[in-house]
Design a protein around this motif. Structure first.
Motif, short mmCIF file in Angstrom:
data_model
loop_
_atom_site.label_atom_id
_atom_site.label_comp_id
_atom_site.label_asym_id
_atom_site.label_seq_id
_atom_site.Cartn_x
_atom_site.Cartn_y
_atom_site.Cartn_z
N LEU A 79 0.51 -1.02 -0.14
CA LEU A 79 -0.05 -0.25 0.60
C LEU A 79 0.74 1.39 -0.05
O LEU A 79 0.50 2.36 -0.45
CB LEU A 79 -0.62 -0.27 1.24
CG LEU A 79 -1.80 -1.02 0.86
CD1 LEU A 79 -2.62 -1.32 2.30
CD2 LEU A 79 -3.16 -0.89 0.05
N THR A 80 1.83 0.58 0.27
CA THR A 80 3.34 2.06 0.30
C THR A 80 3.85 2.42 -0.80
O THR A 80 5.05 2.70 -0.85
CB THR A 80 3.63 2.29 1.39
OG1 THR A 80 4.73 0.68 1.47
CG2 THR A 80 2.80 2.01 2.77
N ASP A 81 3.51 1.90 -2.19
CA ASP A 81 4.52 2.03 -3.49
C ASP A 81 4.38 3.28 -3.43
O ASP A 81 5.85 3.82 -4.31
CB ASP A 81 3.30 1.29 -4.51
CG ASP A 81 3.41 -0.16 -4.36
OD1 ASP A 81 4.73 -0.34 -3.45
OD2 ASP A 81 2.09 -0.74 -5.13
N GLN A 82 3.34 4.25 -3.23
CA GLN A 82 3.99 5.87 -3.45
C GLN A 82 4.77 6.62 -3.20
O GLN A 82 5.48 7.57 -3.61
CB GLN A 82 2.83 6.53 -3.62
CG GLN A 82 2.12 6.77 -2.14
CD GLN A 82 1.03 5.94 -2.13
OE1 GLN A 82 0.86 4.24 -2.57
NE2 GLN A 82 0.54 5.51 -1.07
N TRP A 83 5.35 5.57 -1.85
CA TRP A 83 6.31 6.25 -1.19
C TRP A 83 7.84 6.35 -1.20
O TRP A 83 8.10 5.25 -1.94
CB TRP A 83 6.33 6.20 0.82
CG TRP A 83 4.68 5.91 1.37
CD1 TRP A 83 3.74 5.95 0.79
CD2 TRP A 83 4.83 6.82 2.55
NE1 TRP A 83 2.46 6.65 1.72
CE2 TRP A 83 3.12 7.15 2.82
CE3 TRP A 83 5.58 7.85 2.98
CZ2 TRP A 83 3.20 7.86 3.49
CZ3 TRP A 83 5.61 8.36 4.14
CH2 TRP A 83 3.61 8.16 4.51
N ALA A 86 13.18 6.97 1.53
CA ALA A 86 13.51 8.19 2.92
C ALA A 86 12.54 8.32 3.06
O ALA A 86 12.56 8.52 4.30
CB ALA A 86 14.18 9.43 2.09
N GLY A 87 10.85 8.46 2.01
CA GLY A 87 9.90 8.63 3.48
C GLY A 87 9.41 7.43 3.98
O GLY A 87 9.13 8.15 5.37
N LEU A 88 9.45 6.17 3.46
CA LEU A 88 9.28 4.95 4.24
C LEU A 88 9.99 4.60 5.64
O LEU A 88 9.88 5.14 6.89
CB LEU A 88 9.98 3.68 4.17
CG LEU A 88 8.06 3.43 2.57
CD1 LEU A 88 8.75 2.58 1.84
CD2 LEU A 88 7.10 3.28 3.05
N ALA A 89 11.32 5.47 5.86
CA ALA A 89 12.09 5.79 7.07
C ALA A 89 11.84 6.03 7.55
O ALA A 89 11.59 6.48 8.54
CB ALA A 89 13.96 5.49 6.10
N VAL A 90 11.19 7.60 7.52
CA VAL A 90 10.78 8.60 8.63
C VAL A 90 9.73 7.36 8.97
O VAL A 90 9.50 7.68 10.22
CB VAL A 90 11.10 9.52 7.89
CG1 VAL A 90 9.84 11.05 8.84
CG2 VAL A 90 12.33 10.19 7.14
N LEU A 91 8.84 7.52 8.70
CA LEU A 91 7.29 6.98 8.11
C LEU A 91 8.25 5.84 9.87
O LEU A 91 7.46 5.47 10.45
CB LEU A 91 6.71 6.08 7.39
CG LEU A 91 5.04 5.38 7.85
CD1 LEU A 91 4.54 6.69 8.79
CD2 LEU A 91 5.12 4.38 6.46
#
Length: 141
Positions: A79-83, A86-91
């Motif tokens: 569901l996080t293909d659009q991330w 770096a955004g996934l790391a922050v999340l």
């Protein structure tokens, strides 16, 4: 991206509810989790019944575990293909403490229950009170 009024209320409500839940978790380890503070109308000064704290804490731990499981599921099914990475790391860094909240809340709830349960009377079947020698007699200090 413009955020609508409904989304703003949702985000604010989610923040307030999570802060209140965290604050209530502290009641399991603070004195106001044993006796309601005197400044609270109608309830001030009364003893908090253990089940009144343990049941909501267990429900909260279960809900937090479900939220975490849903989030992990979302990550695993893409569901996080659009991330971006770096955004996934922050999340992940932001939500990592949430993964520990459920198990830690259960541990604190268990400790609260052990400290506030009804002591077992001498002669009853079951465990002796915590710190009591075998036979059910209390040591004099």
């Amino acid at each position: 991206m413009i955020i609508g009024a409904g989304e703003k209320v949702y985000i604010l409500s989610l923040s307030v509810v999570s802060e209140l839940a965290a604050f209530m978790t502290l009641g399991l380890v603070r004195p106001w989790g044993e006796v309601v503070p005197r400044w609270i109308p109608l309830l001030g000064g009364r003893r908090v019944r253990p089940l009144a704290a343990v049941i909501p804490a267990c429900i909260g731990a279960g809900l937090v575990a479900l939220i975490c499981a849903w989030a992990v599921r979302g990550l695993l099914v893409g569901l996080t293909d659009q991330w971006s990475p770096a955004g996934l790391a922050v999340l992940a860094v932001c939500y990592l403490p949430l993964l520990a909240w459920g198990p830690l809340l259960l541990a604190v709830t268990w400790s609260y229950w052990r400290r506030h349960r009804r002591p077992v009377a001498a002669g009853e079947v079951g465990m002796s009170p915590v710190g009591a020698p075998p036979g059910g007699r209390q040591r004099r200090r």
